[in-house]
Motif scaffolding. Structure first.
Motif, PDB file in Angstrom:
ATOM      1  N   MET A   1     -51.983 -29.469  22.112  1.00 30.94           N
ATOM      2  CA  MET A   1     -52.340 -30.717  21.486  1.00 30.94           C
ATOM      3  C   MET A   1     -52.024 -30.673  19.999  1.00 30.94           C
ATOM      4  O   MET A   1     -51.556 -31.653  19.448  1.00 30.94           O
ATOM      5  N   GLY A   2     -52.237 -29.545  19.334  1.00 31.76           N
ATOM      6  CA  GLY A   2     -51.970 -29.406  17.905  1.00 31.76           C
ATOM      7  C   GLY A   2     -50.494 -29.536  17.591  1.00 31.76           C
ATOM      8  O   GLY A   2     -50.106 -30.059  16.549  1.00 31.76           O
ATOM      9  N   LYS A   3     -49.626 -29.056  18.523  1.00 32.47           N
ATOM     10  CA  LYS A   3     -48.188 -29.151  18.308  1.00 32.47           C
ATOM     11  C   LYS A   3     -47.724 -30.600  18.381  1.00 32.47           C
ATOM     12  O   LYS A   3     -46.829 -31.011  17.658  1.00 32.47           O
ATOM     13  N   ASN A   4     -48.337 -31.378  19.264  1.00 30.57           N
ATOM     14  CA  ASN A   4     -47.969 -32.789  19.378  1.00 30.57           C
ATOM     15  C   ASN A   4     -48.329 -33.556  18.110  1.00 30.57           C
ATOM     16  O   ASN A   4     -47.588 -34.440  17.688  1.00 30.57           O
ATOM     17  N   ILE A   5     -49.465 -33.250  17.532  1.00 29.96           N
ATOM     18  CA  ILE A   5     -49.878 -33.911  16.289  1.00 29.96           C
ATOM     19  C   ILE A   5     -48.898 -33.569  15.170  1.00 29.96           C
ATOM     20  O   ILE A   5     -48.509 -34.437  14.388  1.00 29.96           O
ATOM     21  N   LEU A   6     -48.466 -32.313  15.099  1.00 30.20           N
ATOM     22  CA  LEU A   6     -47.492 -31.925  14.081  1.00 30.20           C
ATOM     23  C   LEU A   6     -46.165 -32.656  14.280  1.00 30.20           C
ATOM     24  O   LEU A   6     -45.531 -33.093  13.322  1.00 30.20           O
ATOM     25  N   LYS A   7     -45.734 -32.802  15.530  1.00 25.69           N
ATOM     26  CA  LYS A   7     -44.494 -33.521  15.821  1.00 25.69           C
ATOM     27  C   LYS A   7     -44.608 -34.983  15.414  1.00 25.69           C
ATOM     28  O   LYS A   7     -43.684 -35.567  14.855  1.00 25.69           O
ATOM     29  N   ILE A   8     -45.749 -35.582  15.685  1.00 27.62           N
ATOM     30  CA  ILE A   8     -45.968 -36.985  15.324  1.00 27.62           C
ATOM     31  C   ILE A   8     -45.971 -37.143  13.808  1.00 27.62           C
ATOM     32  O   ILE A   8     -45.371 -38.074  13.265  1.00 27.62           O
ATOM     33  N   LEU A  12     -43.452 -39.372  11.619  1.00 27.16           N
ATOM     34  CA  LEU A  12     -43.923 -40.401  10.687  1.00 27.16           C
ATOM     35  C   LEU A  12     -43.391 -40.161   9.273  1.00 27.16           C
ATOM     36  O   LEU A  12     -42.968 -41.101   8.594  1.00 27.16           O
ATOM     37  N   TYR A  13     -43.391 -38.911   8.816  1.00 25.67           N
ATOM     38  CA  TYR A  13     -42.856 -38.596   7.492  1.00 25.67           C
ATOM     39  C   TYR A  13     -41.362 -38.921   7.417  1.00 25.67           C
ATOM     40  O   TYR A  13     -40.879 -39.458   6.425  1.00 25.67           O
ATOM     41  N   THR A  14     -40.641 -38.633   8.490  1.00 27.56           N
ATOM     42  CA  THR A  14     -39.207 -38.929   8.529  1.00 27.56           C
ATOM     43  C   THR A  14     -38.966 -40.430   8.468  1.00 27.56           C
ATOM     44  O   THR A  14     -38.099 -40.904   7.731  1.00 27.56           O
ATOM     45  N   VAL A  15     -39.743 -41.190   9.229  1.00 23.76           N
ATOM     46  CA  VAL A  15     -39.609 -42.646   9.225  1.00 23.76           C
ATOM     47  C   VAL A  15     -39.962 -43.205   7.843  1.00 23.76           C
ATOM     48  O   VAL A  15     -39.247 -44.052   7.308  1.00 23.76           O
ATOM     49  N   LEU A  16     -41.051 -42.727   7.261  1.00 29.71           N
ATOM     50  CA  LEU A  16     -41.449 -43.196   5.931  1.00 29.71           C
ATOM     51  C   LEU A  16     -40.407 -42.840   4.878  1.00 29.71           C
ATOM     52  O   LEU A  16     -40.105 -43.647   3.993  1.00 29.71           O
ATOM     53  N   LEU A  17     -39.830 -41.663   4.978  1.00 31.11           N
ATOM     54  CA  LEU A  17     -38.789 -41.250   4.050  1.00 31.11           C
ATOM     55  C   LEU A  17     -37.563 -42.147   4.201  1.00 31.11           C
ATOM     56  O   LEU A  17     -36.969 -42.581   3.213  1.00 31.11           O
TER      57      LEU A  17
END
Length: 104
Positions: A1-8, A12-17
């Motif tokens: 579950m922690g890996k999925n949050i990191l991927k998300i 999100l950071y990539t999209v915002l960038l």
């Protein structure tokens, strides 16, 4: 579950960038087009040597026309003037290296 949050988060950071980059590029294009409208084409002359035009430069401040001409054309050696048509195209206005404006 922690890996999925990191991927998300990475996604999100990539999209915002990406959105930020597009915004900055769009704003830069808008600013550049606003400045392009304020530019004028200036004809460069060395009136001490010849009445013939040496060439043209684009400036944003007519008081700096001679500085631009003297920077671009070596044969000016600091003595060129930059000339342009006034707003109603009746007179040719020139500026010398000191920024003095006069009619040609």
């Amino acid at each position: 579950m922690g890996k999925n949050i990191l991927k998300i988060r990475r996604l999100l950071y990539t999209v915002l960038l990406g959105i930020s980059a597009v915004t900055v590029i769009s704003a830069a294009g808008f600013i550049a087009s606003a400045y392009a409208e304020d530019s004028i084409s200036v004809s460069c002359y060395n009136l001490e040597k010849s009445p013939h035009i040496l060439g043209n430069v684009v400036v944003y401040d007519p008081y700096r026309a001679a500085m631009a001409c003297n920077s671009v054309y070596y044969e000016c050696k600091g003595r060129c003037v930059g000339c342009f048509s006034d707003s109603d195209y009746l007179d040719v206005v020139c500026a010398d290296a000191s920024g003095t404006i006069f009619l040609k």
